[in-house]
Design an enzyme around this catalytic site. Structure first.
Site, PDB file in Angstrom:
ATOM      1  CB  CYS A   1       1.707  27.971 103.448  1.00 61.50           C
ATOM      2  SG  CYS A   1       0.024  27.776 102.804  1.00 61.50           S
TER       3      CYS A   1
ATOM      4  CB  CYS B   1      -3.678  23.723 107.339  1.00 65.24           C
ATOM      5  SG  CYS B   1      -4.470  24.315 105.821  1.00 65.24           S
TER       6      CYS B   1
ATOM      7  CB  CYS C   1       0.408  22.267 107.344  1.00 69.11           C
ATOM      8  SG  CYS C   1       1.583  22.341 105.983  1.00 69.11           S
TER       9      CYS C   1
ATOM     10  CB  CYS D   1       2.843  13.490  94.080  1.00 71.29           C
ATOM     11  SG  CYS D   1       2.171  11.828  93.870  1.00 71.29           S
TER      12      CYS D   1
ATOM     13  CB  CYS E   1      -0.496  13.611  90.867  1.00 69.72           C
ATOM     14  SG  CYS E   1      -1.794  14.297  91.923  1.00 69.72           S
TER      15      CYS E   1
ATOM     16  CB  CYS F   1      -5.732  12.233  94.210  1.00 62.39           C
ATOM     17  SG  CYS F   1      -4.952  11.741  95.754  1.00 62.39           S
TER      18      CYS F   1
ATOM     19  NE  ARG G   1      -0.718   7.187  96.406  1.00 66.35           N
ATOM     20  CZ  ARG G   1      -1.520   7.801  95.559  1.00 66.35           C
ATOM     21  NH1 ARG G   1      -2.180   8.868  95.930  1.00 66.35           N
ATOM     22  NH2 ARG G   1      -1.668   7.357  94.338  1.00 66.35           N
TER      23      ARG G   1
END
Length: 414
Positions: A65, A69, A72, A109, A142, A202, A272
């Protein structure tokens, strides 16, 4: 306790507590913990009974990626030993999803690493959504693909997506200490694009990154203002060799207080329990079911969860029941506001598709990137200390990188 009685009354009326009341929940003592859980449990049961919705993550594209972040393992320059692979083909993703559905998941998801999808990526994910829905009648899907460009949410909705996940993660004030390659406002805009397209939004948070109680309350109140249908609560998994590797700030008791605070602030929303529950709640996971009404089944994106059958046994042993395909998630008033959603009315008067990150909180990947020097508690605002619940010993024995399921030849954990 007057505080808890007040919060229960407000939760049953869907009335927002004050910030001072939310902070007071986080400041309660361990001696008061069961009282806090019992109070928040009354609110949970009012809107969701004893049902637990199961969600299943499929990592469509892992690693590499361009974003930085700090939480992550798939971040820019990551040296974490995670699985790295490009896009799964629609039939591969559909087979992975089927394992979760067989385990009782109502929602799949679909997550992909990256800043955001190209138009070609949206086409690819659209085909995957169609393949999953063709093989699994009534399943909710999702998407969690990062920042969206104009028109992409509409295209995902047209392809059959029911929801879109994009987490705020932490407070606006401290967001820049976690990520520099995009902004908090970018995340808010993506959630709003999903809502405008008719997708069930969400959006949630990550706790345990060194934030203060004020940061936690700020992000949860921001989520309440954004009004997603689902709020996933992730707990940081601080892998060794990552910027936040030393941030072992959480105890099971603090995790439960955080979940209770979220339930009081978002009483009628699908809350959740997402990444990191096994690491930080450990043997106290069943108590969390009195606060949340949704969990992920099995593994996460780049980290392993407990066995899917163990999840099912835990739900049954705690006196809860898995939410069936014929039962809908959201209370009637939220479902009606969503326009009927993807569900039908049940005997409890609920309707709509009801949520989600990981997906409903696709959440953090459960692994992190290259080593950077950052002081413990670096996410907290100036002059604010790391919560007193900080632990000194890192429980690296509880952290496992996913080596099965999507992107491998091994059977998934579902």
């Amino acid at each position: 306790m007057d505080l808890l009685n007040t919060l229960v009354d407000k939760g049953l009326r869907r009335e927002l507590p004050t910030r001072e009341e939310a902070l007071a929940v986080l400041a309660t003592s361990d001696d008061e913990l069961l009282d806090v859980v019992a109070a928040a449990g009354k609110v949970r049961r009012q809107w969701f009974g004893r049902r637990v919705k199961l969600n299943y993550l499929v990592n469509l594209k892992s690693g590499l990626c361009p974003e930085d972040c700090s939480y992550c393992s798939q971040r820019l320059g990551s040296k974490a030993g995670i699985l790295k692979y490009t896009w799964l083909k629609p039939d591969e993703a559909s087979r992975a999803a089927a394992a979760g559905v067989a385990g009782g998941a109502k929602r799949v998801c679909l997550v992909a690493s990256g800043r955001g999808p190209t138009d070609r990526d949206v086409d690819r994910v659209s085909k995957t959504i169609e393949a999953i829905k063709e093989e699994n009648e009534g399943i909710e899907v999702c998407a969690c693909l990062g920042l969206l460009s104009d028109g992409q949410a509409d295209r995902l909705r047209s392809a059959g997506a029911d929801a879109y996940n994009h987490n705020l993660n932490t407070s606006e004030e401290t967001y820049g200490a976690i990520t520099t390659t995009h902004t908090y406002a970018d995340r808010v805009e993506t959630v709003q694009q999903a809502q405008a397209a008719g997708l069930s939004a969400c959006s949630g948070l990550i706790a345990g990154m060194g934030e203060s109680d004020k940061d936690l309350v700020d992000v949860v109140f921001a989520l309440r203002d954004l009004d997603p249908d689902s709020v996933p609560v992730n707990f940081l998994i601080p892998f060794e060799g990552t910027p936040l590797a030393k941030e072992w700030n959480l105890t099971p008791q603090r995790c439960l207080r955080i979940l209770a605070m979220v339930r009081f602030v978002c009483p009628d929303v699908e809350v959740r329990l997402a990444g990191g529950r096994e690491v930080h709640l450990r043997s106290m996971q069943p108590l969390a079911l009195h606060l949340v009404n949704s969990i992920f089944l099995g593994d996460y994106l780049t980290s392993e969860g407990q066995a899917g059958q163990t999840d099912l046994d835990m739900i049954a042993d705690a006196g809860f029941e898995v939410e069936g395909a014929g039962t809908t998630t959201l209370p009637r008033h939220r479902a009606d506001a969503l326009g009927g959603g993807c569900g039908t009315h049940d005997d409890a008067g609920a309707a709509g598709c009801g949520s989600h990150g990981g997906g409903g909180g696709c959440g953090p990947c459960g692994g992190h990137g290259e080593q950077e020097q950052q002081p413990a508690g670096g996410v907290a605002g100036a002059g604010e200390s790391v919560p007193a619940s900080r632990t000194d010993a890192a429980r690296t024995d509880l952290v496992a990188v996913r080596r099965r399921g999507a992107g491998t030849d091994l059977a998934p954990n579902a």
